[in-house]
Design a protein around this motif. Structure first.
Motif, mmCIF file in Angstrom:
data_model
loop_
_atom_site.group_PDB
_atom_site.id
_atom_site.type_symbol
_atom_site.label_atom_id
_atom_site.label_comp_id
_atom_site.label_asym_id
_atom_site.label_seq_id
_atom_site.Cartn_x
_atom_site.Cartn_y
_atom_site.Cartn_z
ATOM 1 N N PRO A 298 12.975 -1.613 -9.835
ATOM 2 C CA PRO A 298 12.599 -2.389 -8.651
ATOM 3 C C PRO A 298 11.609 -1.663 -7.744
ATOM 4 O O PRO A 298 10.750 -2.292 -7.127
ATOM 5 C CB PRO A 298 13.944 -2.617 -7.943
ATOM 6 C CG PRO A 298 14.966 -2.526 -9.026
ATOM 7 C CD PRO A 298 14.446 -1.499 -9.983
ATOM 8 N N GLU A 299 11.698 -0.328 -7.690
ATOM 9 C CA GLU A 299 10.788 0.423 -6.819
ATOM 10 C C GLU A 299 9.336 0.232 -7.220
ATOM 11 O O GLU A 299 8.427 0.260 -6.375
ATOM 12 C CB GLU A 299 11.126 1.931 -6.855
ATOM 13 C CG GLU A 299 12.592 2.270 -6.649
ATOM 14 C CD GLU A 299 13.380 2.265 -7.950
ATOM 15 O OE1 GLU A 299 13.296 3.261 -8.704
ATOM 16 O OE2 GLU A 299 14.055 1.255 -8.203
ATOM 17 N N GLN A 300 9.094 0.041 -8.525
ATOM 18 C CA GLN A 300 7.727 -0.162 -8.978
ATOM 19 C C GLN A 300 7.157 -1.466 -8.428
ATOM 20 O O GLN A 300 5.978 -1.543 -8.092
ATOM 21 C CB GLN A 300 7.683 -0.179 -10.512
ATOM 22 C CG GLN A 300 7.987 1.163 -11.159
ATOM 23 C CD GLN A 300 8.041 1.069 -12.664
ATOM 24 O OE1 GLN A 300 8.476 0.059 -13.229
ATOM 25 N NE2 GLN A 300 7.602 2.111 -13.343
ATOM 26 N N VAL A 301 7.995 -2.474 -8.319
ATOM 27 C CA VAL A 301 7.552 -3.753 -7.764
ATOM 28 C C VAL A 301 7.122 -3.563 -6.318
ATOM 29 O O VAL A 301 6.049 -4.022 -5.899
ATOM 30 C CB VAL A 301 8.673 -4.811 -7.852
ATOM 31 C CG1 VAL A 301 8.213 -6.120 -7.220
ATOM 32 C CG2 VAL A 301 9.097 -5.029 -9.297
ATOM 33 N N HIS A 302 7.942 -2.877 -5.543
ATOM 34 C CA HIS A 302 7.642 -2.654 -4.122
ATOM 35 C C HIS A 302 6.355 -1.849 -3.951
ATOM 36 O O HIS A 302 5.594 -2.074 -3.004
ATOM 37 C CB HIS A 302 8.815 -1.941 -3.445
ATOM 38 C CG HIS A 302 10.010 -2.820 -3.238
ATOM 39 N ND1 HIS A 302 10.138 -3.691 -2.183
ATOM 40 C CD2 HIS A 302 11.131 -2.974 -3.986
ATOM 41 C CE1 HIS A 302 11.280 -4.333 -2.268
ATOM 42 N NE2 HIS A 302 11.910 -3.927 -3.356
ATOM 43 N N ASP A 303 6.097 -0.923 -4.878
ATOM 44 C CA ASP A 303 4.885 -0.110 -4.786
ATOM 45 C C ASP A 303 3.648 -0.915 -5.184
ATOM 46 O O ASP A 303 2.643 -0.925 -4.470
ATOM 47 C CB ASP A 303 5.014 1.118 -5.686
ATOM 48 C CG ASP A 303 3.791 2.029 -5.597
ATOM 49 O OD1 ASP A 303 3.546 2.586 -4.512
ATOM 50 O OD2 ASP A 303 3.079 2.165 -6.606
ATOM 51 N N ASN A 304 3.739 -1.630 -6.307
ATOM 52 C CA ASN A 304 2.571 -2.334 -6.833
ATOM 53 C C ASN A 304 2.104 -3.471 -5.937
ATOM 54 O O ASN A 304 0.906 -3.765 -5.859
ATOM 55 C CB ASN A 304 2.880 -2.870 -8.231
ATOM 56 C CG ASN A 304 3.069 -1.767 -9.254
ATOM 57 O OD1 ASN A 304 2.554 -0.661 -9.087
ATOM 58 N ND2 ASN A 304 3.805 -2.052 -10.306
ATOM 59 N N VAL A 305 3.045 -4.123 -5.252
ATOM 60 C CA VAL A 305 2.684 -5.293 -4.450
ATOM 61 C C VAL A 305 1.780 -4.921 -3.276
ATOM 62 O O VAL A 305 1.092 -5.784 -2.722
ATOM 63 C CB VAL A 305 3.963 -6.005 -3.956
ATOM 64 C CG1 VAL A 305 4.588 -5.259 -2.791
ATOM 65 C CG2 VAL A 305 3.675 -7.451 -3.570
ATOM 66 N N LYS A 306 1.749 -3.652 -2.931
ATOM 67 C CA LYS A 306 0.908 -3.225 -1.815
ATOM 68 C C LYS A 306 -0.585 -3.328 -2.132
ATOM 69 O O LYS A 306 -1.424 -3.192 -1.241
ATOM 70 C CB LYS A 306 1.274 -1.801 -1.402
ATOM 71 C CG LYS A 306 2.685 -1.675 -0.833
ATOM 72 C CD LYS A 306 3.068 -0.237 -0.554
ATOM 73 C CE LYS A 306 4.506 -0.132 -0.057
ATOM 74 N NZ LYS A 306 4.950 1.267 0.116
ATOM 75 N N ALA A 307 -0.913 -3.590 -3.390
ATOM 76 C CA ALA A 307 -2.320 -3.783 -3.762
ATOM 77 C C ALA A 307 -2.822 -5.167 -3.370
ATOM 78 O O ALA A 307 -4.034 -5.387 -3.291
ATOM 79 C CB ALA A 307 -2.495 -3.577 -5.265
ATOM 80 N N ALA A 308 -1.915 -6.100 -3.110
ATOM 81 C CA ALA A 308 -2.322 -7.452 -2.728
ATOM 82 C C ALA A 308 -3.031 -7.418 -1.387
ATOM 83 O O ALA A 308 -2.619 -6.724 -0.457
ATOM 84 C CB ALA A 308 -1.107 -8.373 -2.656
#
Length: 336
Positions: A289-299
């Motif tokens: 789940p942490e990867q989701v929280h990190d990657n979404v910051k590229a939006a």
């Protein structure tokens, strides 16, 4: 989260699409997969992409369970058809009318939904008349089992031919799902111009080049335990093209660029593909789940011209740009 129109349609999708290739039903346990989906929903991702072939249909089932109870109208659920599934009999593959009609029904059952928002031809089928394929897709749309139709890894010529037939049949192709990243730009010379002309958007997979652009793979060192490069279920094969010391060294040169942009290297890679105006969304998976929280910051990130130029300079001639590489993605015979 920000949202973009998909092709020349009224459908909006999240800039980050959650994809479950190589994870759900395969690399990660179902409980963790569900946690990743919940994390995606929490950060505003509304678009979810899967395929019947992922983990031989198991990925669709896991996603269907994870999304159960969510308001269907608030989600965009995508799946695909082409590759062999089930017992892999003579008709369990390709884009024949038989396989498309049977596959959409199976996908809807596994996904626990009456329809998918986007149904995609996972590859071009050289053994089935294109007219048969497009007529079947037209009927799937008219039956309300899919709202829109897209393709994946089709060449510019194949997209043009498919779009022309779709128009004759009263629907349109609205999307293309190709591989695209800082290191893999083969769609830029032909597929993107054709798509812009015809009203298709790109939903790009592997924006982090199978994880290489995250910077976790170092030249001259073995890959981290548990990483995709060590996955014998398919991940290691897919990432092998990028696991070369010259590529890994150049990727490390991106670290100061990411730092200056205030981004992690993974976020920089995702933000980079989203700078292309023909890209509607970047497909990103997760094993935690942490990867989701990190990657979404590229939006929503906008990279200035200097950052884009520095990225080009760092990667130089290591970038693959040959449009013929898209041709290579099309199986010469129907997969069995």
């Amino acid at each position: 989260m920000e949202f973009r129109y998909l092709g020349n349609s009224g459908l909006k999708i999240s800039e980050i699409t959650y994809g479950n290739w190589l994870t759900h039903g395969s690399q990660v346990e179902n409980e963790v997969a569900t946690q990743c989906v919940r994390a995606a929903l929490e950060v505003g991702i509304s678009t979810f992409d899967t395929a019947d072939v992922y983990a031989n249909t198991a990925a669709e089932s896991v996603l269907g369970e994870a999304l159960a109870g969510e308001r269907r109208e608030s989600l965009e659920i995508f799946t695909k058809v082409y590759w062999p599934t089930g017992p892999k009999g003579k008709n369990d593959t390709g884009l024949s009318r038989k396989h498309i009609m049977e596959s959409i029904n199976g996908s809807l059952t596994r996904l626990k939904t009456d329809y998918v928002d986007l149904y995609q031809a996972h590859r071009y089928d050289v053994e089935t008349p294109l007219e048969e394929t497009m007529q079947a897709f037209a009927d799937v749309v008219r039956q309300g089992k899919a709202l829109y139709i897209g393709v994946s890894e089709w060449t510019a010529d194949q997209i043009r031919a498919g779009a022309a037939l779709a128009k004759e049949l009263g629907f349109q192709l609205i999307s293309s799902q190709p591989q695209y990243s800082m290191l893999w730009r083969v769609i830029e010379p032909e597929v993107v111009p054709a798509s812009e002309e015809l009203g298709l958007s790109q939903i790009v997979w592997s924006p982090m080049a199978q994880g290489v652009l995250s910077g976790k793979y170092l030249p001259g060192q073995p890959p981290p335990a548990g990483s995709r490069a060590t996955d014998e279920k398919g991940g290691a094969d897919m990432i092998s093209r990028f696991m070369k010391d010259d590529v890994l060294s150049a990727v490390q040169d991106l670290r100061p660029i990411a730092d200056d942009a205030g981004l992690s290297m993974a976020q920089l890679a995702i933000a980079w593909v989203l700078q292309n105006p023909n890209v509607a969304s970047a497909l990103v998976g997760a094993s935690r789940p942490e990867q989701v929280h990190d990657n979404v910051k590229a939006a929503g990130v906008r990279l200035d011209a200097e950052i884009m130029q520095r990225i080009d300079a760092a990667l130089g001639d290591l970038v693959e740009r040959d449009p013929r590489k898209t041709d290579a993605q099309v199986p010469a015979t129907r997969a069995v």
